[in-house]
Design an enzyme around this catalytic site. Structure first.
Site, PDB file in Angstrom:
ATOM      1  N   GLY A  17       0.826  -1.213   0.000  1.00 42.95           N
ATOM      2  CA  GLY A  17       0.000   0.000   0.000  1.00 42.95           C
ATOM      3  C   GLY A  17       0.856   1.256   0.000  1.00 42.95           C
ATOM      4  O   GLY A  17       0.442   2.296  -0.529  1.00 42.95           O
TER       5      GLY A  17
ATOM      6  N   GLU B 174       2.423  -8.018  -1.825  1.00 39.61           N
ATOM      7  CA  GLU B 174       1.152  -8.587  -1.366  1.00 39.61           C
ATOM      8  C   GLU B 174       1.011 -10.057  -1.729  1.00 39.61           C
ATOM      9  O   GLU B 174       0.446 -10.846  -0.978  1.00 39.61           O
ATOM     10  CB  GLU B 174      -0.028  -7.801  -1.965  1.00 39.61           C
ATOM     11  CG  GLU B 174      -0.238  -6.427  -1.360  1.00 39.61           C
ATOM     12  CD  GLU B 174       0.576  -5.334  -2.038  1.00 39.61           C
ATOM     13  OE1 GLU B 174       1.602  -5.645  -2.687  1.00 39.61           O
ATOM     14  OE2 GLU B 174       0.189  -4.159  -1.925  1.00 39.61           O
TER      15      GLU B 174
HETATM   16  C1  LIG Z   1      -9.024  -3.166  10.761  1.00 34.41           C
HETATM   17  C2  LIG Z   1      -8.667  -3.755   9.446  1.00 34.41           C
HETATM   18  C3  LIG Z   1      -7.985  -2.845   8.527  1.00 34.41           C
HETATM   19  C4  LIG Z   1      -6.597  -2.432   8.921  1.00 34.41           C
HETATM   20  C5  LIG Z   1      -5.717  -2.172   7.742  1.00 34.41           C
HETATM   21  C6  LIG Z   1      -5.891  -0.778   7.230  1.00 34.41           C
HETATM   22  C7  LIG Z   1      -5.042  -0.469   6.052  1.00 34.41           C
HETATM   23  C8  LIG Z   1      -5.697  -0.931   4.789  1.00 34.41           C
HETATM   24  C9  LIG Z   1      -4.969  -0.690   3.520  1.00 34.41           C
HETATM   25  C10 LIG Z   1      -5.496  -1.612   2.481  1.00 34.41           C
HETATM   26  C11 LIG Z   1      -4.663  -1.659   1.257  1.00 34.41           C
HETATM   27  C12 LIG Z   1      -4.789  -2.903   0.538  1.00 34.41           C
HETATM   28  C13 LIG Z   1      -3.605  -3.150  -0.305  1.00 34.41           C
HETATM   29  C14 LIG Z   1      -2.359  -3.057   0.451  1.00 34.41           C
HETATM   30  C15 LIG Z   1      -1.843  -4.143   0.981  1.00 34.41           C
HETATM   31  C16 LIG Z   1      -0.590  -4.097   1.707  1.00 34.41           C
HETATM   32  O1  LIG Z   1       0.101  -3.132   1.846  1.00 34.41           O
HETATM   33  S1  LIG Z   1      -0.124  -5.594   2.323  1.00 34.41           S
HETATM   34  C17 LIG Z   1       1.406  -5.287   3.125  1.00 34.41           C
HETATM   35  C18 LIG Z   1       2.501  -5.198   2.161  1.00 34.41           C
HETATM   36  N1  LIG Z   1       3.762  -5.058   2.854  1.00 34.41           N
HETATM   37  C19 LIG Z   1       4.517  -6.077   3.155  1.00 34.41           C
HETATM   38  O2  LIG Z   1       4.225  -7.217   2.845  1.00 34.41           O
HETATM   39  C20 LIG Z   1       5.778  -5.755   3.887  1.00 34.41           C
HETATM   40  C21 LIG Z   1       6.044  -6.772   4.917  1.00 34.41           C
HETATM   41  N2  LIG Z   1       7.262  -6.467   5.667  1.00 34.41           N
HETATM   42  C22 LIG Z   1       8.476  -6.809   5.221  1.00 34.41           C
HETATM   43  O3  LIG Z   1       8.683  -7.348   4.163  1.00 34.41           O
HETATM   44  C23 LIG Z   1       9.620  -6.530   6.143  1.00 34.41           C
HETATM   45  O4  LIG Z   1       9.120  -6.430   7.444  1.00 34.41           O
HETATM   46  C24 LIG Z   1      10.369  -5.239   5.778  1.00 34.41           C
HETATM   47  C25 LIG Z   1       9.430  -4.086   5.667  1.00 34.41           C
HETATM   48  C26 LIG Z   1      11.138  -5.427   4.484  1.00 34.41           C
HETATM   49  C27 LIG Z   1      11.397  -4.919   6.905  1.00 34.41           C
HETATM   50  O5  LIG Z   1      12.249  -6.022   7.110  1.00 34.41           O
HETATM   51  P1  LIG Z   1      13.184  -6.059   8.414  1.00 34.41           P
HETATM   52  O6  LIG Z   1      13.898  -4.805   8.566  1.00 34.41           O
HETATM   53  O7  LIG Z   1      13.967  -7.331   8.301  1.00 34.41           O
HETATM   54  O8  LIG Z   1      12.201  -6.139   9.658  1.00 34.41           O
HETATM   55  P2  LIG Z   1      11.175  -7.266  10.075  1.00 34.41           P
HETATM   56  O9  LIG Z   1      11.759  -8.063  11.173  1.00 34.41           O
HETATM   57  O10 LIG Z   1      10.704  -8.004   8.884  1.00 34.41           O
HETATM   58  O11 LIG Z   1       9.947  -6.406  10.604  1.00 34.41           O
HETATM   59  C28 LIG Z   1      10.042  -5.638  11.809  1.00 34.41           C
HETATM   60  C29 LIG Z   1       8.709  -5.703  12.515  1.00 34.41           C
HETATM   61  O12 LIG Z   1       7.702  -5.090  11.729  1.00 34.41           O
HETATM   62  C30 LIG Z   1       6.611  -6.000  11.499  1.00 34.41           C
HETATM   63  N3  LIG Z   1       6.061  -5.678  10.184  1.00 34.41           N
HETATM   64  C31 LIG Z   1       6.742  -5.409   9.075  1.00 34.41           C
HETATM   65  N4  LIG Z   1       5.889  -5.073   8.092  1.00 34.41           N
HETATM   66  C32 LIG Z   1       4.650  -5.159   8.593  1.00 34.41           C
HETATM   67  C33 LIG Z   1       3.343  -4.941   8.060  1.00 34.41           C
HETATM   68  N5  LIG Z   1       3.158  -4.546   6.802  1.00 34.41           N
HETATM   69  N6  LIG Z   1       2.302  -5.135   8.877  1.00 34.41           N
HETATM   70  C34 LIG Z   1       2.465  -5.524  10.168  1.00 34.41           C
HETATM   71  N7  LIG Z   1       3.683  -5.740  10.733  1.00 34.41           N
HETATM   72  C35 LIG Z   1       4.755  -5.560   9.946  1.00 34.41           C
HETATM   73  C36 LIG Z   1       7.262  -7.359  11.584  1.00 34.41           C
HETATM   74  O13 LIG Z   1       6.309  -8.334  11.879  1.00 34.41           O
HETATM   75  C37 LIG Z   1       8.243  -7.153  12.718  1.00 34.41           C
HETATM   76  O14 LIG Z   1       7.512  -7.189  13.917  1.00 34.41           O
HETATM   77  P3  LIG Z   1       8.127  -7.764  15.242  1.00 34.41           P
HETATM   78  O15 LIG Z   1       8.567  -9.160  14.912  1.00 34.41           O
HETATM   79  O16 LIG Z   1       7.023  -7.737  16.229  1.00 34.41           O
HETATM   80  O17 LIG Z   1       9.281  -6.880  15.582  1.00 34.41           O
END
Ligand SMILES: CCCCCCCCCCCCC/C=C/C(=O)SCCNC(=O)CCNC(=O)[C@H](O)C(C)(C)COP(=O)(O)OP(=O)(O)OC[C@H]1O[C@@H](n2cnc3c(N)ncnc32)[C@H](O)[C@@H]1OP(=O)(O)O
Length: 727
Positions: free
Chosen positions: A102, A125
């Site tokens: 997003g 996604e």
């Molecule tokens: C009530 C219901 C509605 C709520 C939602 C409202 C918003 C609605 C918008 C709708 C839009 C629809 C279309 C959009 C869809 C999306 O965007 S889907 C998400 C897409 N993004 C991802 O898939 C990214 C995922 N994350 C990563 O790949 C990696 O985390 C990173 C960003 C590359 C960072 O890597 P790194 O530095 O190695 O850190 P990590 O250990 O992976 O992450 C740190 C902590 O952050 C948490 N986290 C990361 N991204 C997300 C996320 N998108 N959502 C939730 N949490 C996330 C990750 O779990 C880690 O957490 P902890 O382990 O607790 O530290």
């Protein structure tokens, strides 16, 4: 959550998050974004808008946890992206850090995009079972064309700023302050026409052969997806962009998004996302964790043994920029190993060059080859990777204990052997740890990290940190025969072989498990790994070979059912791919294409005749249940014994090391979706039919969970603790 500044006629919208290091969208962020845009639009003193993230990070997209929340009304990011695009005032995105999902879709609504040179972008996604549902499937092909959009959306891969510039995804890449550059650009744009920058108004760039291109692309997407739904639905959404006007394409995108959102696959993939991050936060039953232990720096490492595993491990260390000494027993082995390592590194360097990176391995300070143990005096960590032989490993560890500096860590690459026994011959058992790499070690992401009775928390932390630096998924597990992965694999393969005895053919069993989503079935896997590996281990255990007591029944060991089929194949020299024959036949020794072998079919029917086994038709359901449910059953025993600290550990091991289909979340997650009472009932049924197979007898922990009302997976371990407290 969001800061809004008005500064010199420019409205700056900043994504902020006070508690998390990454910024992901919640309902509150979306609301604030919408309010901010409307405020900027309504204020005549505002002439342009810049959107950026706080502290050098744009956005990681939607909060993934929100997708499984019962209230999904907040999934309306698309209309906000449209609102950005419709703005009469120029909107510029300043992309720093990451813009994913997003987050990137928001930038596609902006009229211009500027990225920092180190920024990474992507629409991941698909990796969590969804598609870019904020109109991204319709805007991206209009911006960068169908082939590039298809690649980015169906693989979910991250791209660098330089690649984004080449593709036309961003307008400019800067090395310094991105926000200032975006503000400068926004100011220059004031009063200029924006119509041509609104992606929804642009046509999708035509291809001379769009139909043929799409047909071919769909075949590729389906092949790669191996049963996962999201890539194909991503494809359908992009195809809609090529066929329909923007508004209709958006409707199609929404329809497909909703199918995925409510699918079991999306839940499984999102579970897998968090499971991988949960295992990174390791703990042991004695309470050790990152909180109680700090990893020690590894400035120089050594690898002993340059066989298949050692070569891959050296390559991984070089790629992780850790100086490494590679050791072999004599010059002949060393030269063979050196050539193989250099070949692997050259291939890796070529791959990295394509992504704009370099790999320096021709520098002796980075990579050294030796035959003399004396060169190990100054290394911080040694990974022993000789073949699976306890006596040999003990001899090496005893030597290492004498030669290496006192603070050096000693790791053994083993898939089953007892870490405590290996540690017992050293003067530093607290610094001995198992590191089970998977073949090919420079490719496979899994690293099982096995602590022994005396292994210190610092040693575990150091091994976990090493896994991270090597870009591997480290999973901390306890010491038992086969650890987690191979221990669960044993009953799975055993059932597969029993099924052959009863009437199946290798290709029937493989087909069922490959249809389930495994990359390769158990017999193809066995041919690939080499049947001789298991044969050697069974001979060491006295299950077959010269040490077997005379008069032992062919199909029984220690009172339980045993199948000599794999031993018989080995006795005939059928070791799998390497000999051109195994459970299948191959075009030549070392060949890769498995063909069903009529010889095996008649061998099996003769075997059944000899042992008076009545051949019966075995349906797909039985094949699947007997193989998978025994594997899961072993998983429950592993949890009950405290070998792994949660079901996520088992799932991460299986997804990353054993080709378990990620869209099924791992074996324990899969068990939770099938329902534990169903699994228990089937195991009880099969166990009654085969009372001489202990692996089919339901685990006490599984029975307990069923008795407790089939609690959700997250709660399983709390029932275990209740049980031990009572004890
Ligand atoms: C009530 C219901 C509605 C709520 C939602 C409202 C918003 C609605 C918008 C709708 C839009 C629809 C279309 C959009 C869809 C999306 O965007 S889907 C998400 C897409 N993004 C991802 O898939 C990214 C995922 N994350 C990563 O790949 C990696 O985390 C990173 C960003 C590359 C960072 O890597 P790194 O530095 O190695 O850190 P990590 O250990 O992976 O992450 C740190 C902590 O952050 C948490 N986290 C990361 N991204 C997300 C996320 N998108 N959502 C939730 N949490 C996330 C990750 O779990 C880690 O957490 P902890 O382990 O607790 O530290």
């Amino acid at each position: 959550i969001q800061n809004l500044f008005i500064w010199n006629r420019l409205f700056l919208l900043v994504f902020c998050n006070s508690t998390e290091s990454l910024i992901y969208f919640s309902l509150a962020v979306l609301q604030a974004l919408e309010d901010g845009l409307k405020r900027a639009d309504a204020d005549p003193s505002v002439k342009a808008v810049t959107i950026c993230g706080e502290n050098g990070k744009f956005s990681a997209g939607a909060d993934i946890r929100g997708f499984s929340s019962p209230n999904k009304q907040g999934l309306g990011l698309g209309p906000i992206v449209s609102l950005i695009e419709r703005s009469e005032k120029p909107v510029v995105a300043a992309i720093e850090g990451i813009a994913l999902g997003g987050g990137l879709e928001v930038t596609l609504g902006c009229h211009y995009r500027i990225a920092h040179v180190q920024a990474r972008m992507g629409l991941p996604e698909v990796t969590i079972g969804l598609l870019p549902g904020a109109e991204g499937t319709q805007r991206l092909p209009r911006l960068i064309g169908v082939p590039a959009a298809l690649d980015i959306i169906t693989t979910g891969r991250h791209i660098s700023a330089s690649e984004a510039l080449k593709l036309g995804l961003v307008d400019e890449v800067v090395e310094e302050n991105t926000v200032e550059a975006a503000i400068r650009l926004a100011n220059r744009l004031i009063g200029q026409p924006l119509g041509h920058r609104r992606l929804s108004l642009k046509p999708v760039p035509k291809l001379p052969n769009m139909e043929a291109f799409l047909t071919e692309a769909l075949v590729k997407v389906k092949k790669r997806a191996q049963g996962c739904l999201a890539p194909e639905l991503c494809f359908q959404a992009i195809k809609a962009a090529t066929e329909q006007p923007f508004a209709d394409g958006v409707r199609k995108e929404r329809e497909l998004f909703n199918i995925l959102l409510t699918s079991g696959q999306a839940k499984a993939l999102q579970y897998a996302f968090f499971a991988e991050r949960a295992v990174e936060k390791w703990t042991t039953p004695s309470g050790a964790s990152w909180k109680t232990a700090s990893p020690q720096p590894i400035r120089k490492a050594a690898v002993i043994g340059l066989g298949t595993m050692g070569r891959g491990i050296v390559t991984s260390l070089v790629k992780a920029k850790i100086p490494v000494v590679a050791l072999e027993q004599d010059l002949e082995y060393l030269n063979t190993g050196r050539k193989a390592v250099m070949l692997l590194l050259e291939r890796e360097a070529m791959k990295m060059e394509q992504g704009g990176q370099t790999l320096d391995f021709n520098n002796p300070a980075r990579l050294q080859f030796a035959v003399d143990f004396d060169v190990l005096r100054d290394v911080d960590l040694v990974i022993e990777a000789v073949f699976e032989n306890m006596a040999l490993k003990k001899e090496i560890f005893n030597k290492l204990s004498r030669i290496c500096k006192p603070e050096a860590f000693l790791c053994t690459n083993t898939s089953a052997l007892n870490i405590d026994e290996i540690a017992s011959v050293t003067s530093r058992p607290q610094q001995v740890i198992g590191t089970h790499f998977f073949s090919p070690a420079h490719v496979m992401r899994l690293l099982e990290i096995i602590y022994g009775r005396h292994t210190s928390p610092t040693t575990i932390a150091t091994a976990m940190q090493l896994a991270k630096v090597m870009k591997k998924v480290g999973v901390v597990v306890g010491n038992c025969f086969g650890f987690v992965g191979n221990r669960m694999m044993f009953p799975y393969v055993q059932q597969a072989v029993f099924l052959l005895e009863e009437g199946s053919r290798p290709e029937d069993v493989d087909q069922v498990l490959e249809d389930f989503g495994f990359k390769i079935g158990p017999f193809r896997m066995s041919d690939l790994a080499g049947l001789d590996v298991g044969w050697r281990s069974r001979k060491d255990q006295g299950l077959t070979g010269p040490t077997l007591a005379p008069g032992t029944s062919a199909r029984q060991r220690h009172g339980y059912r045993y199948s000599p089929l794999p031993d018989l194949l080995c006795e005939k020299g059928r070791f799998g791919q390497k000999t051109g024959k195994g459970w299948y036949q191959y075009e030549k020794a070392g060949g890769r294409t498995a063909k069903p072998d009529p010889w095996i079919h008649s061998f099996l029917s003769e075997y059944r005749d000899t042992h008076q086994i009545k051949t019966r038709f075995i349906d797909q359901e039985e094949i699947l249940e007997r193989c998978l449910f025994t594997l899961i059953n072993e998983g429950f025993d592993i949890l009950a014994e405290g070998i792994a600290s949660g079901p996520e550990h088992l799932d991460v091991v299986y997804i990353n090391g054993y080709g378990w289909p990620k869209h099924r979340g791992g074996p324990m997650f899969y068990a939770s979706t099938v329902g534990l009472p169903n699994i228990l009932a089937k195991l009880q049924k099969y166990s009654e039919i085969h009372p001489d197979v202990p692996q089919l007898r339901p685990s006490a922990f599984l029975k307990k969970l069923v008795a407790m009302g089939n609690p959700p997976l997250n709660d399983w371990m709390s029932y275990l603790h209740r049980q031990s407290n009572k004890l």
